[in-house]
Design a protein around this motif. Structure first.
Motif, PDB file in Angstrom:
ATOM      1  N   VAL A 116      14.027  -0.604  38.872  1.00 22.15           N
ATOM      2  CA  VAL A 116      14.157  -0.356  37.595  1.00 22.15           C
ATOM      3  C   VAL A 116      13.023  -0.173  37.207  1.00 22.15           C
ATOM      4  CG1 VAL A 116      13.211  -2.581  36.031  1.00 22.15           C
ATOM      5  CG2 VAL A 116      15.308  -3.110  37.610  1.00 22.15           C
ATOM      6  N   VAL A 117      12.926   1.218  36.040  1.00 24.55           N
ATOM      7  CA  VAL A 117      11.394   1.331  35.680  1.00 24.55           C
ATOM      8  C   VAL A 117      11.344   1.238  34.793  1.00 24.55           C
ATOM      9  CG1 VAL A 117      12.224   3.487  37.960  1.00 24.55           C
ATOM     10  CG2 VAL A 117      13.442   3.472  35.202  1.00 24.55           C
ATOM     11  N   HIS A 118      11.962   0.622  33.742  1.00 18.78           N
ATOM     12  CA  HIS A 118      11.614  -0.512  32.352  1.00 18.78           C
ATOM     13  C   HIS A 118      11.576  -1.575  31.926  1.00 18.78           C
ATOM     14  CE1 HIS A 118      10.753  -0.356  27.669  1.00 18.78           C
ATOM     15  NE2 HIS A 118      10.317   1.105  28.506  1.00 18.78           N
ATOM     16  N   THR A 119      11.070  -2.713  32.530  1.00 19.34           N
ATOM     17  CA  THR A 119      11.110  -4.160  32.134  1.00 19.34           C
ATOM     18  C   THR A 119      11.206  -4.457  30.542  1.00 19.34           C
ATOM     19  OG1 THR A 119      10.486  -4.252  34.226  1.00 19.34           O
ATOM     20  CG2 THR A 119      11.236  -6.710  32.259  1.00 19.34           C
ATOM     21  N   THR A 120      12.345  -3.823  29.702  1.00 17.95           N
ATOM     22  CA  THR A 120      12.490  -3.421  28.371  1.00 17.95           C
ATOM     23  C   THR A 120      12.225  -4.914  28.047  1.00 17.95           C
ATOM     24  OG1 THR A 120      13.928  -2.027  28.242  1.00 17.95           O
ATOM     25  CG2 THR A 120      13.792  -2.931  26.788  1.00 17.95           C
ATOM     26  N   TYR A 121      13.289  -6.186  28.040  1.00 22.23           N
ATOM     27  CA  TYR A 121      13.553  -7.713  27.815  1.00 22.23           C
ATOM     28  C   TYR A 121      12.570  -8.286  28.985  1.00 22.23           C
ATOM     29  CZ  TYR A 121      17.731  -6.161  24.972  1.00 22.23           C
ATOM     30  OH  TYR A 121      18.067  -5.906  24.059  1.00 22.23           O
ATOM     31  N   GLN A 122      11.639  -8.465  28.730  1.00 22.58           N
ATOM     32  CA  GLN A 122      10.934  -9.251  28.651  1.00 22.58           C
ATOM     33  C   GLN A 122      11.309 -11.133  30.231  1.00 22.58           C
ATOM     34  OE1 GLN A 122       7.278  -8.354  30.215  1.00 22.58           O
ATOM     35  NE2 GLN A 122       8.495  -6.629  30.231  1.00 22.58           N
ATOM     36  N   GLN A 123      12.619 -11.294  29.689  1.00 21.85           N
ATOM     37  CA  GLN A 123      12.856 -12.330  29.918  1.00 21.85           C
ATOM     38  C   GLN A 123      14.336 -12.650  29.475  1.00 21.85           C
ATOM     39  OE1 GLN A 123      12.449 -16.187  26.824  1.00 21.85           O
ATOM     40  NE2 GLN A 123      10.708 -15.191  26.716  1.00 21.85           N
ATOM     41  N   GLY A 124      15.209 -13.744  29.908  1.00 20.60           N
ATOM     42  CA  GLY A 124      17.160 -13.642  30.040  1.00 20.60           C
ATOM     43  C   GLY A 124      17.014 -14.033  28.161  1.00 20.60           C
ATOM     44  N   ALA A 333      10.485  -7.533  45.062  1.00 24.68           N
ATOM     45  CA  ALA A 333      10.937  -7.172  44.304  1.00 24.68           C
ATOM     46  C   ALA A 333      10.681  -6.120  44.094  1.00 24.68           C
ATOM     47  CB  ALA A 333      10.041  -8.195  43.429  1.00 24.68           C
ATOM     48  N   ASP A 334       9.112  -5.511  45.201  1.00 21.48           N
ATOM     49  CA  ASP A 334       8.489  -4.347  44.691  1.00 21.48           C
ATOM     50  C   ASP A 334       9.519  -2.825  45.248  1.00 21.48           C
ATOM     51  OD1 ASP A 334       6.355  -5.030  44.179  1.00 21.48           O
ATOM     52  OD2 ASP A 334       5.201  -5.153  45.922  1.00 21.48           O
ATOM     53  N   ASP A 335      10.860  -3.323  45.719  1.00 20.34           N
ATOM     54  CA  ASP A 335      11.425  -2.518  46.614  1.00 20.34           C
ATOM     55  C   ASP A 335      12.510  -1.863  45.026  1.00 20.34           C
ATOM     56  OD1 ASP A 335      10.687  -2.524  48.878  1.00 20.34           O
ATOM     57  OD2 ASP A 335      12.214  -3.831  49.820  1.00 20.34           O
ATOM     58  N   LEU A 336      12.891  -2.951  44.376  1.00 15.89           N
ATOM     59  CA  LEU A 336      13.623  -2.733  42.839  1.00 15.89           C
ATOM     60  C   LEU A 336      12.827  -2.163  42.181  1.00 15.89           C
ATOM     61  CD1 LEU A 336      16.495  -3.655  41.702  1.00 15.89           C
ATOM     62  CD2 LEU A 336      15.210  -5.370  41.048  1.00 15.89           C
ATOM     63  N   VAL A 337      11.812  -2.969  41.902  1.00 15.47           N
ATOM     64  CA  VAL A 337      10.724  -2.657  40.242  1.00 15.47           C
ATOM     65  C   VAL A 337       9.803  -1.267  40.691  1.00 15.47           C
ATOM     66  CG1 VAL A 337       9.860  -3.493  38.181  1.00 15.47           C
ATOM     67  CG2 VAL A 337      11.232  -4.941  39.796  1.00 15.47           C
ATOM     68  N   VAL A 338      10.367  -0.623  39.919  1.00 16.61           N
ATOM     69  CA  VAL A 338       8.949   0.229  39.832  1.00 16.61           C
ATOM     70  C   VAL A 338       7.928   0.577  38.665  1.00 16.61           C
ATOM     71  CG1 VAL A 338       8.342   2.681  39.906  1.00 16.61           C
ATOM     72  CG2 VAL A 338      10.187   1.925  40.938  1.00 16.61           C
ATOM     73  N   ALA A 339       6.719  -0.078  38.635  1.00 16.44           N
ATOM     74  CA  ALA A 339       5.930   0.022  37.285  1.00 16.44           C
ATOM     75  C   ALA A 339       5.308   1.166  37.237  1.00 16.44           C
ATOM     76  CB  ALA A 339       4.597  -0.774  37.573  1.00 16.44           C
ATOM     77  N   PRO A 340       5.467   2.042  35.461  1.00 13.18           N
ATOM     78  CA  PRO A 340       5.930   2.429  34.713  1.00 13.18           C
ATOM     79  C   PRO A 340       4.042   4.167  35.761  1.00 13.18           C
ATOM     80  CG  PRO A 340       6.058   1.704  33.399  1.00 13.18           C
ATOM     81  CD  PRO A 340       5.561   0.671  34.545  1.00 13.18           C
TER      82      PRO A 340
END
Length: 344
Positions: A116-124, A333-340
């Motif tokens: 995940v390189v952009h968490t566009t929707y901050q919630q469900g 989560a750090d393995d899945l999500v990459v902050a900009p």
């Protein structure tokens, strides 16, 4: 900074067979775009969840307002189901994907790995929807009721379980009815079920149709995410500049839509989603009241910028999938999500 190379292994060999049919199906790209145009822009493809709808206005605005081009990209849009998108991105069939975050977590837990390189929707965007006449004013009122979900392996089934757990109940306390996404809303309208767990956006559509509907947002009980931008770990490692360019242009598209919601909706309906013609005013209201206030923006984005992930929230979503049996074991989560700011 995280060691990006540590997460660079691609699951291509594992998923190529599974994604071959999806990559060639109608609405998918059949292969990622590559190369450059005469003007020097790089061709890339993003595969979007579902079909063209005005709620994807920021993506369309990024293209129509020239933000992608300004950042060196020529972006092509295709569409597919969320699970297929994740497989196609992991296998390298498309450059980027825009699926629901829950699908990304489930796939990662099963060995189909993307970032995940952009968490566009901050919630469900899940919600329990019911007609007021059903008498469901709280989760406790679900006892003995018939509740529809799209699938027993779907995120909304997990959301239902989390809601019930908060009230000291479990799935045996309700009658669960799996219904496809094409009929689940009509089942609620026609009184075939007492409630559905589905997209909160349908609340507004039902209201506009004259249905006396109420909602309980599932995000209160189970942290999750709507649409997010994903790419392959290989792209993160080998081509971070393209990811950064995409994120920058997309962010400009979101900002444009926040500032010019009606113009963005009108353009999206005219050029991408003509079946929504006549609904522009209602959709603009939803963009202003839901997307701008709750989905695209949060305390995290206010501090860090649009698309920035709340990693602790992602971890809760991952752990929840493990606890409800969607994945065998949790992961970081750090393995899945990459902050900009972690990109090359």
């Amino acid at each position: 900074m995280k060691n990006i190379k540590r997460r660079g292994a691609v699951a291509g060999v594992l998923v190529l067979a599974a994604t071959a049919a999806a990559a060639c199906s109608p609405g998918s790209s059949g292969g990622s775009s590559s190369g450059s145009n005469a003007d020097g822009t790089k061709k890339v493809t993003i595969q979007i969840d579902g079909a063209a709808v005005p709620y994807y206005a920021p993506l369309y605005a990024a293209k129509e307002q020239g933000y992608f081009k300004k950042n060196g990209l020529d972006v092509n849009f295709t569409y597919a189901q969320g699970s297929d998108i994740v497989k196609n991105v992991a296998a390298g069939n498309v450059n980027f994907g825009f699926p629901n975050g829950d699908s990304v977590i489930t796939a990662y837990g099963k060995g189909i790995k993307t970032n995940v390189v952009h968490t566009t929707y901050q919630q469900g965007i899940g919600a329990l929807l019911s007609q007021t006449s059903s008498g469901i004013g709280s989760v406790e009122d679900l006892k003995g009721k018939t509740v529809a979900v799209t699938d027993l392996g779907s995120p909304n089934y997990i959301q239902l379980q989390a809601m019930l757990k908060s009230a000291g109940m479990d799935i045996s306390d309700v009658k669960v009815k799996p219904l496809g996404s094409g009929v689940i809303v009509d089942a609620l309208k026609n009184g075939q079920v007492d409630a559905i767990v589905f997209s909160r956006l349908r609340y507004y559509a039902l209201k506009s149709a004259g249905v006396d509907v109420q909602q309980i947002l599932s995000d209160k009980y189970l942290p999750s995410f709507g649409n997010v931008v994903i790419t392959s770990p290989k792209t993160v490692e080998k081509d971070p500049d393209t990811v950064k360019a995409f994120n920058k242009a997309f962010g400009e598209g979101i900002d444009y839509t926040i500032k010019n919601p009606r113009a963005a909706v009108d353009m999206s309906v005219k050029k991408y989603a003509p079946t929504f013609k006549g609904q522009e005013a209602d959709i603009t209201t939803i963009i202003e009241d839901v997307f701008t206030k709750n989905l695209w923006q949060s305390a995290t984005t206010e501090e860090k910028g649009l698309g920035y992930p709340d990693t602790a929230r992602w971890q809760k979503a991952i752990d929840a999938q493990q606890s409800y049996g969607l994945i065998d074991s949790s992961f970081k989560a750090d393995d899945l999500v990459v902050a900009p700011d972690e990109l090359g």
